[in-house]
Write an enzyme that holds these catalytic residues in place. Structure first.
Site, mmCIF file in Angstrom:
data_model
loop_
_atom_site.group_PDB
_atom_site.id
_atom_site.type_symbol
_atom_site.label_atom_id
_atom_site.label_comp_id
_atom_site.label_asym_id
_atom_site.label_seq_id
_atom_site.Cartn_x
_atom_site.Cartn_y
_atom_site.Cartn_z
ATOM 1 N N ASN A 256 -1.663 9.378 1.682
ATOM 2 C CA ASN A 256 -1.790 10.832 1.542
ATOM 3 C C ASN A 256 -2.048 11.202 0.078
ATOM 4 O OD1 ASN A 256 -0.559 10.916 4.273
ATOM 5 N ND2 ASN A 256 1.262 10.340 3.110
ATOM 6 N N GLU B 57 -2.153 10.289 9.718
ATOM 7 C CA GLU B 57 -3.218 9.397 10.159
ATOM 8 C C GLU B 57 -2.763 8.657 11.422
ATOM 9 O OE1 GLU B 57 -4.496 6.321 7.431
ATOM 10 O OE2 GLU B 57 -6.283 5.955 8.607
ATOM 11 N N GLY C 255 2.717 -0.036 7.140
ATOM 12 C CA GLY C 255 3.169 -0.417 5.801
ATOM 13 C C GLY C 255 3.319 0.773 4.881
ATOM 14 N N HIS D 222 -3.196 -1.206 -2.673
ATOM 15 C CA HIS D 222 -3.995 -0.760 -1.528
ATOM 16 C C HIS D 222 -3.971 0.766 -1.399
ATOM 17 C CE1 HIS D 222 -5.651 -1.304 2.629
ATOM 18 N NE2 HIS D 222 -5.018 -0.150 2.816
ATOM 19 N N GLU D 223 -2.773 1.331 -1.366
ATOM 20 C CA GLU D 223 -2.673 2.793 -1.169
ATOM 21 C C GLU D 223 -3.251 3.536 -2.363
ATOM 22 O OE1 GLU D 223 -2.114 3.384 1.813
ATOM 23 O OE2 GLU D 223 -1.157 1.467 2.299
#
Ligand code: TRP
Ligand code: ZN
Length: 868
Positions: free
Chosen positions: A270, A126, A266, A302-303
């Site tokens: 994926n 990204e 951070g 978050h991820e």
């Protein structure tokens, strides 16, 4: 330095979007990882897109050497390569294209595409890193099923990972081995990931809401496995929270997290193979602060939450970045609020927004949450896209209410699972689920700049009627002069003069430029609590008196506004002292005494008290000044802190003692609250930097059994010229020199010192053997810590602070353009400072712009800063 196949800066426009000419049915990638070069074979089955407008296949590719191209197995020479793109004219309706190319991960210092971090191969695709791996339509609306074969030396790279499930593995001659991974869910290439290295694994499992077992693996370097339990617990809590709050289950049988020490941001979401900066995985009481523990929990959340908001429903194009980032930040903020303290979370989030996003929104780089144009998309991973974007989702949540909002997100996930969509699509779901017209609300996505909201009130005793009147205005921002009124949710409650709440929170919906709201049956003039929970990202101006604010500070039922009232009083006090250093602020000093007394009586939440006892930071105060002069703000702020200390020294010392370390370390909100209260008190007690202050801070350090207390002590000593400063910093370095994340703190805590020798200190830190310009964490620990958290010395009238940053930007331009561009941030707001500072900031920007071989990343932010 721009290499031969780098691309000239070019503006991309949202209005130019057209669907991809070809769909990718299946992607087979094969990586042969060899010393000094990696050979990538990509075999893609392309089908003409029925809604495509062109019949040429145009593939993006950079920083690679093409070895061969074949169509349906037959060598192809009928293609052109120019300006980072390979074009194959009218290749047909359906065909397989095989491209072999060679890349060099060892030499990749930009940390985009495939690179090495301490010998571990890893990827960051990204936003547009995949084109550095192979030629492909590198855009988020091309979704495909990926099968990935990795081959490498078995001894050096025992762990080899990619997205999805392990399909096949085996040994090969010459000590090599291979693995094949398959991800059955179509995804855009920015979510592709590969990792190969010698890592250790920490394992756990999670049982989903439908009873499926998911293996959870965290990979770190040997020796770090003892610092993974907090991340693992946070992951399990995230999975559970998304099931409970959004009804979203994880779809695969495996979820991997890999921690690497060289990373531009951070972490990265994926699919099933998140790659994290070590700073957001590793956490142990000896090496991580409470705020590190909180960040790890927040970013793991978050991820993970991106699995639904970003991955399963992804972005049509990069103008829609906030579709996934704003929504996912909102989700991680709410996750942290549910797990810890809602009021504390909101205060910290709003403080961050005001300190970092408001300045961006007032700068030449101001842009809307759904921008209309960009040059380099990696420059648009901004506080506006992330944090203002989250505020936009929060306002929709406020307008719809939690139940209807959930109906709307259910609709969004059902309708768009497996698709690449727009912010418009999201808001349309909000409209459909609620039956509301959200057309006006959508202006929040298109208009940049922080609105100002002016509130005034009128009480009519005869009618027993109370009227609140509001005026909204939007500042002009680059390219936007004619702004329309916004739909603003204003959460309001009313308190009586004795502090009782007489009207509980209700949401007023403002849609006009000027609008009034009346409350009937109000027996006496009330005190309004306006914008509860910070219900809209605006600058609020009210006609409340100091006494009104003091009433709210004590009695407001809204935790955020209770704190906010105290901050507004503090801001007013700072402004008074700035206007007149001899101003009488005895009332304010006495009010602080009342807060301290409350703390001594053991009442109230310690974390909230700590925040109430902290004056607004210089960066926040600056937002309320017409012309920013950091040294003048600091002088007023320090004078107030000194007066607080002189007036309440004994009470503060007692409060410090009453909150001493009880000896057993935990990271519960209560324990963190105690530590943060002690830190706030110690900051006041050591504000004058004398011998007594240094002794207190050193005693705090000596008693510490955790990193939070150590960092508190170091930050209280940072500005000091007493001998304890050097002693404690030396001890800290010796104890922790083997822990890179702690050495980062050692750099930062010195870089933020507001003391005479700072420019010598900065030069020695830059020359320190542990400084490494190629490691983003270390760069941030010196340069960002200085430029953002040392406002007084960064804005030193000599211009030395700007020169220090300027040189780093120029040096990094050729090493890591993304990081170089990010370092420009504190210079962007140059127009807000005093004329003398402005001139120096502008000169620093101009010197960067005049540098030969400027990357597109740096070019965009510097040229827009100067001309925007
Ligand atoms: N999507 C990532 C996030 O969770 C952002 C990110 C990670 C990123 N690494 C990056 C963006 C590198 C640009 C470049 O927010
Ligand atoms: Zn994100």
């Amino acid at each position: 330095m721009r290499t031969e196949n780098a691309v000239a800066p070019k503006t991309i426009y949202l209005k130019d979007y057209t669907p991809a000419p070809y769909l990718a049915k299946q992607v087979n990638l094969s990586f042969n990882l060899l010393p000094g070069k990696t050979i990538v074979t990509s075999e893609v089955r392309y089908v003409k897109n029925p809604v495509g407008v062109s019949s040429d296949l145009v593939l993006d590719g950079e920083e690679q050497t093409i070895v061969s191209v074949a169509k349906n197995g037959v060598p192809l020479s009928d293609y052109t390569v120019a300006d980072g793109q390979m074009t194959i004219a009218s290749p047909g309706d359906e065909f397989t294209l095989t491209i072999v190319s060679e890349i060099n991960p060892e030499a990749n210092t930009a940390l985009e595409g495939l690179y090495q971090s301490q010998g571990t191969y890893c990827t960051q695709c990204e936003a547009e890193g995949f084109r550095r791996i192979t030629y492909y339509q590198d855009r988020p609306d091309v979704l495909s099923v990926f099968t990935v074969r990795i081959e490498a030396d078995a001894k050096a790279y025992p762990v080899m990972l990619s997205n999805g499930n392990l399909q096949e593995e085996g040994g090969l001659p010459d000590g090599r081995h291979y693995r094949v991974w398959h991800d059955p869910f179509p995804k855009p290439c920015y979510l592709f990931a590969l990792v190969a290295g010698d890592l250790v694994r920490v394992a756990d499992t999670f049982t989903t809401m439908t009873g499926r077992n998911v293996d959870l693996h965290i990979y770190v370097r040997a020796g770090d496995e003892g610092q993974c339990s907090h991340a693992m617990e946070s992951l399990k809590k995230s999975m559970k929270w998304d099931e409970e709050v959004y009804g979203r289950e994880y779809q695969l049988d495996l979820f991997n997290i890999v921690a690497v020490s060289d990373f531009n941001m951070g972490a990265m979401e994926n699919t099933s193979l998140n790659v994290f900066n070590t700073a957001l995985v590793l956490a142990h009481q000896e090496t991580a602060t409470d705020s590190d523990f909180m960040s790890v929990e927040g970013v793991i959340g978050h991820e993970y939450f991106h699995n639904w908001t970003g991955n399963r429903v992804t972005c049509r194009d990069w103008f829609q970045l906030s579709l996934k980032e704003g929504f996912t930040v909102f989700r991680d903020q709410e996750f942290s609020a549910d797990l810890n303290s809602r009021a504390v979370q909101r205060i910290d989030d709003v403080n961050g927004l005001r300190r970092l996003q408001f300045p961006e929104d007032g700068s030449p780089l101001a842009h809307s949450v759904q921008p209309d144009q960009f040059i380099e998309i990696s420059n648009f991973y901004t506080k506006t896209i992330y944090d203002k974007g989250a505020e936009l989702i929060r306002m929709q949540h406020t307008l719809l209410g939690p139940q209807t909002f959930r109906k709307a997100t259910d609709l969004y996930f059902d309708r768009f699972d497996g698709q690449a969509v727009t912010c418009d699509d999201f808001v349309q779901c909000m409209a459909e689920a609620s039956g509301r017209d959200m057309t006006q609300f959508f202006r929040w996505y298109k208009q940049a700049g922080t609105p100002t909201l002016v509130a005034s009130s009128h009480y009519d005793a005869a009618q027993q009627r109370y009227t609140l009147s509001f005026k909204q205005s939007q500042p002009e921002t680059p390219g936007q002069t004619d702004k329309q009124p916004l739909h603003i949710p204003i959460a309001v409650g009313l308190l009586a003069a004795d502090g009782r709440e007489i009207v509980p929170t209700q949401v007023l919906e403002m849609t006009a430029r000027e609008q009034s709201f009346t409350f009937d049956g109000i027996a006496a003039k009330p005190v309004p609590s306006i914008l509860r929970g910070f219900s809209a990202p605006v600058k609020l101006e009210t006609d409340l008196s100091d006494d009104d604010l003091r009433l709210l500070q004590v009695h407001d039922t809204d935790g955020f506004n209770k704190w906010e009232a105290g901050q507004t009083l503090a801001l007013r006090t700072i402004q008074r002292v700035m206007a007149d250093p001899q101003a009488d602020i005895s009332q304010f000093i006495a009010d602080v005494g009342t807060l301290i007394a409350q703390g001594l009586s053991g009442q109230g939440d310690k974390a909230l008290l700590a925040r109430a006892l902290s004056l607004p930071m210089i960066g926040v105060i600056g937002q309320y000044q017409p012309v920013i002069d950091p040294a003048a703000i600091d002088a007023a702020r320090s004078s107030i802190l000194t007066q607080i200390k002189r007036a309440h020294k004994d009470a503060l010392a007692a409060l410090y003692e009453a909150n001493a370390n009880p000896g057993e370390f935990t990271i519960t909100p209560q324990a963190m609250g105690r530590r943060t209260l002690q830190a706030a008190v110690l900051e006041i007690l050591t504000t004058t930097n004398g011998t007594g202050c240094a002794a207190r801070a050193k005693a705090h350090y000596d008693a510490a059994d955790n990193m939070t207390d150590r960092v508190t002590a170091l930050s209280c000593l940072s500005d000091s010229t007493q001998p304890q400063r050097a002693e404690v910093f030396a001890d800290f370095y010796t104890r922790f020199e083997k822990y890179p994340l702690v050495v980062d703190k050692w750099f930062s805590l010195q870089a933020i010192a507001n003391r005479e020798q700072i420019f010598d200190d900065l030069a020695s830190l830059r020359a320190h053997p542990d400084f490494n310009i190629k490691n983003p964490n270390r760069v941030r620990s010196l340069y960002s810590a200085f430029a953002i958290n040392n406002p007084v010395k960064f804005h030193d009238p000599s211009g030395k602070g700007y020169a220090f940053l300027r040189d780093a930007i120029i040096e990094l331009n050729s090493i890591n353009p993304q990081i170089a561009a990010r370092l420009v941030t504190p210079l962007r707001e140059w127009k807000r400072y005093t004329p003398a500072l402005q001139a120096q900031m502008k000169a620093a920007l101009q010197a960067v712009l005049d540098t030969p071989n400027l990357s597109g990343d740096v070019f965009e932010v510097v040229s827009k800063s100067l001309n925007g």
